[in-house]
Write a protein that holds these residues in place. Structure first.
Motif, PDB file in Angstrom:
ATOM      1  N   LYS A   1       0.833  -1.204   0.000  1.00 24.01           N
ATOM      2  CA  LYS A   1       0.000   0.000   0.000  1.00 24.01           C
ATOM      3  C   LYS A   1       0.868   1.255   0.000  1.00 24.01           C
ATOM      4  O   LYS A   1       0.581   2.215  -0.712  1.00 24.01           O
ATOM      5  CB  LYS A   1      -0.928   0.009   1.207  1.00 24.01           C
ATOM      6  CG  LYS A   1      -2.031  -1.023   1.154  1.00 24.01           C
ATOM      7  CD  LYS A   1      -2.871  -0.978   2.414  1.00 24.01           C
ATOM      8  CE  LYS A   1      -3.884  -2.104   2.429  1.00 24.01           C
ATOM      9  NZ  LYS A   1      -4.658  -2.112   3.680  1.00 24.01           N
ATOM     10  N   ILE A   2       1.920   1.236   0.796  1.00 22.98           N
ATOM     11  CA  ILE A   2       2.857   2.356   0.809  1.00 22.98           C
ATOM     12  C   ILE A   2       3.527   2.490  -0.559  1.00 22.98           C
ATOM     13  O   ILE A   2       3.701   3.597  -1.076  1.00 22.98           O
ATOM     14  CB  ILE A   2       3.892   2.175   1.938  1.00 22.98           C
ATOM     15  CG1 ILE A   2       3.208   2.281   3.298  1.00 22.98           C
ATOM     16  CG2 ILE A   2       5.029   3.194   1.820  1.00 22.98           C
ATOM     17  CD1 ILE A   2       4.081   1.888   4.461  1.00 22.98           C
TER      18      ILE A   2
ATOM     19  N   GLY B   1       1.290   4.241  -3.012  1.00 19.62           N
ATOM     20  CA  GLY B   1       1.301   5.684  -2.775  1.00 19.62           C
ATOM     21  C   GLY B   1       2.569   6.345  -3.260  1.00 19.62           C
ATOM     22  O   GLY B   1       2.537   7.408  -3.897  1.00 19.62           O
TER      23      GLY B   1
ATOM     24  N   GLY C   1       2.519   6.462  -6.981  1.00 16.77           N
ATOM     25  CA  GLY C   1       1.593   7.510  -7.413  1.00 16.77           C
ATOM     26  C   GLY C   1       2.222   8.893  -7.329  1.00 16.77           C
ATOM     27  O   GLY C   1       2.084   9.711  -8.250  1.00 16.77           O
ATOM     28  N   PHE C   2       2.928   9.159  -6.224  1.00 15.80           N
ATOM     29  CA  PHE C   2       3.636  10.432  -6.111  1.00 15.80           C
ATOM     30  C   PHE C   2       4.730  10.550  -7.170  1.00 15.80           C
ATOM     31  O   PHE C   2       4.963  11.627  -7.721  1.00 15.80           O
ATOM     32  CB  PHE C   2       4.251  10.609  -4.714  1.00 15.80           C
ATOM     33  CG  PHE C   2       3.282  11.126  -3.696  1.00 15.80           C
ATOM     34  CD1 PHE C   2       2.699  12.367  -3.836  1.00 15.80           C
ATOM     35  CD2 PHE C   2       2.953  10.374  -2.585  1.00 15.80           C
ATOM     36  CE1 PHE C   2       1.812  12.861  -2.905  1.00 15.80           C
ATOM     37  CE2 PHE C   2       2.066  10.844  -1.644  1.00 15.80           C
ATOM     38  CZ  PHE C   2       1.490  12.097  -1.804  1.00 15.80           C
TER      39      PHE C   2
ATOM     40  N   GLY D   1       8.778   2.933  -5.381  1.00 10.99           N
ATOM     41  CA  GLY D   1       7.429   2.367  -5.277  1.00 10.99           C
ATOM     42  C   GLY D   1       7.328   1.015  -5.949  1.00 10.99           C
ATOM     43  O   GLY D   1       6.693   0.098  -5.425  1.00 10.99           O
TER      44      GLY D   1
END
Length: 129
Positions: free
Chosen positions: A9-10, A13, A16-17, A45
């Protein structure tokens, strides 16, 4: 159902960033700092989502050597502030790395017409011809 760990999940994120910073860097006329930050976040990521060992195995496969060389070479050119050349080299490496994935993604996008809400939208939209 596939269970997603907290680390994944991290990773989603962070990726995505990374994509946001890459897009924002391109929109701001290839700002090398934003592109470098986006590349670092994207690769971090990816490693968090699929794991460090599988990431290394993906990039260092014999048949994907040329794509990995161009992709990672483009990332290093962006880090050295040659943003436009680095993004061109990186894009070519991205296409070489993920060319086996493109038909599957295209098939998924074309199957979106069978989704009830989207099929009603596509059938009611006027034709562009």
């Amino acid at each position: 159902m596939v269970a997603i760990t907290e680390l994944q999940k991290i990773g989603i994120g962070v990726m995505g960033f990374g994509l946001f910073f890459l897009l924002f860097g391109v929109l701001l006329y290839f700002d090398s700092v934003l592109l470098a930050f986006g590349n670092i976040l994207f690769l971090t990521g990816l490693a968090l989502i699929i794991g460090f060992r599988r990431t290394a195995q993906f990039f260092f496969q014999r048949q994907k050597f040329r794509g990995s060389f161009f992709f990672l070479g483009g990332v290093s050119l962006v880090l050295c502030r040659w943003a436009i050349i680095g993004m061109l080299v990186e894009s070519y490496g991205f296409v070489l790395l993920f060319r086996s994935f493109f038909p599957m993604a295209l098939g998924f996008l074309l199957s979106a017409v069978n989704i009830p809400f989207l099929s009603a939208y596509f059938s009611s939209s006027p034709s562009m011809v």
